[in-house]
Motif scaffolding. Structure first.
Motif, short mmCIF file in Angstrom:
data_model
loop_
_atom_site.label_atom_id
_atom_site.label_comp_id
_atom_site.label_asym_id
_atom_site.label_seq_id
_atom_site.Cartn_x
_atom_site.Cartn_y
_atom_site.Cartn_z
N LEU A 93 0.83 -1.20 0.00
CA LEU A 93 0.00 0.00 0.00
C LEU A 93 0.87 1.26 0.00
CD1 LEU A 93 -2.76 -1.12 2.53
CD2 LEU A 93 -3.01 -0.87 0.04
N ARG A 94 1.92 1.28 0.80
CA ARG A 94 2.83 2.45 0.83
C ARG A 94 3.52 2.64 -0.52
NH1 ARG A 94 4.38 0.62 6.18
NH2 ARG A 94 6.06 -0.51 5.18
N ALA A 95 3.98 1.54 -1.11
CA ALA A 95 4.67 1.65 -2.40
C ALA A 95 3.75 2.20 -3.47
CB ALA A 95 5.22 0.28 -2.83
N TRP A 96 2.57 1.62 -3.59
CA TRP A 96 1.63 2.09 -4.62
C TRP A 96 1.23 3.54 -4.38
CZ3 TRP A 96 3.23 -0.85 -7.86
CH2 TRP A 96 3.01 -2.22 -7.97
N ALA A 97 0.98 3.91 -3.13
CA ALA A 97 0.60 5.29 -2.82
C ALA A 97 1.72 6.25 -3.22
CB ALA A 97 0.25 5.44 -1.35
N SER A 98 2.98 5.89 -2.92
CA SER A 98 4.10 6.77 -3.24
C SER A 98 4.28 6.93 -4.75
CB SER A 98 5.39 6.26 -2.60
OG SER A 98 5.85 5.10 -3.26
N LEU A 99 3.80 5.97 -5.51
CA LEU A 99 3.93 6.00 -6.97
C LEU A 99 2.63 6.38 -7.68
CD1 LEU A 99 6.01 2.73 -7.24
CD2 LEU A 99 6.86 5.06 -7.53
N ILE A 127 13.10 -0.25 -0.61
CA ILE A 127 13.74 0.25 0.60
C ILE A 127 12.84 1.25 1.33
CG2 ILE A 127 15.74 1.49 1.52
CD1 ILE A 127 16.31 -1.38 0.43
N ALA A 128 12.36 2.27 0.63
CA ALA A 128 11.61 3.35 1.27
C ALA A 128 10.26 2.91 1.80
CB ALA A 128 11.45 4.51 0.30
N ALA A 129 9.57 2.02 1.08
CA ALA A 129 8.23 1.60 1.50
C ALA A 129 8.22 0.17 2.02
CB ALA A 129 7.25 1.72 0.32
#
Length: 145
Positions: A93-99, A127-129
């Motif tokens: 969820l964090r990865a998709w939101a950041s992208l 790494i970030a998410a």
């Protein structure tokens, strides 16, 4: 700084970045004959340690000519099964939101044909998410190149 940009920036640029962020990093590198150590005694939180191994392989491949701008089809990145762990879902969820990639409540992308993401975005999200699908894609996708 994007992962590939850092990896491709060269030794001098990397050392400059480390010098400017002395208190933010700890480094220990040992090739058996030489040892580099900075703040080795300072404990640092490093979740999903295995991702660092994938990151090293990725940056080595970039230094060897892999194009970090190579597009990644979202469905290929998302192809690795959701394992049901809460943290795995949160990383997705964090990865998709950041992208800015639309997904359902389980972190499954709604448009798997979208391919506007790069290998570097994937490595950064790893790494970030703490995206767990990213190292799987880097490992398997690299084997198919």
């Amino acid at each position: 700084m994007p992962v590939a940009a850092f990896a491709a920036s060269g030794e001098e640029a990397a050392l400059t970045w480390f010098a400017e962020h002395r208190d933010d990093v700890s480094i220990v590198a040992d090739d058996g004959t030489n040892r580099l150590s900075h703040h080795a005694e300072v404990p640092r939180v490093l979740a999903s340690t295995i991702k660092v191994v994938h990151l090293l392989a990725y940056t080595t491949a970039v230094a060897g000519g892999l194009d970090p701008a190579e597009p990644v089809r979202v469905g290929d990145w998302d192809a690795f099964p959701f394992r049901g762990e809460r943290l795995t879902r949160l990383g997705r969820l964090r990865a998709w939101a950041s992208l800015s990639i639309d997904c359902d409540e389980f972190g499954i992308a709604r448009d798997p044909e979208r391919s506007s993401r790069s290998l570097d975005a994937l490595a950064t999200a790893m790494i970030a998410a703490s995206n767990n699908a990213a190292p799987d894609h880097l490992r398997v996708g690299s084997a198919n190149r």
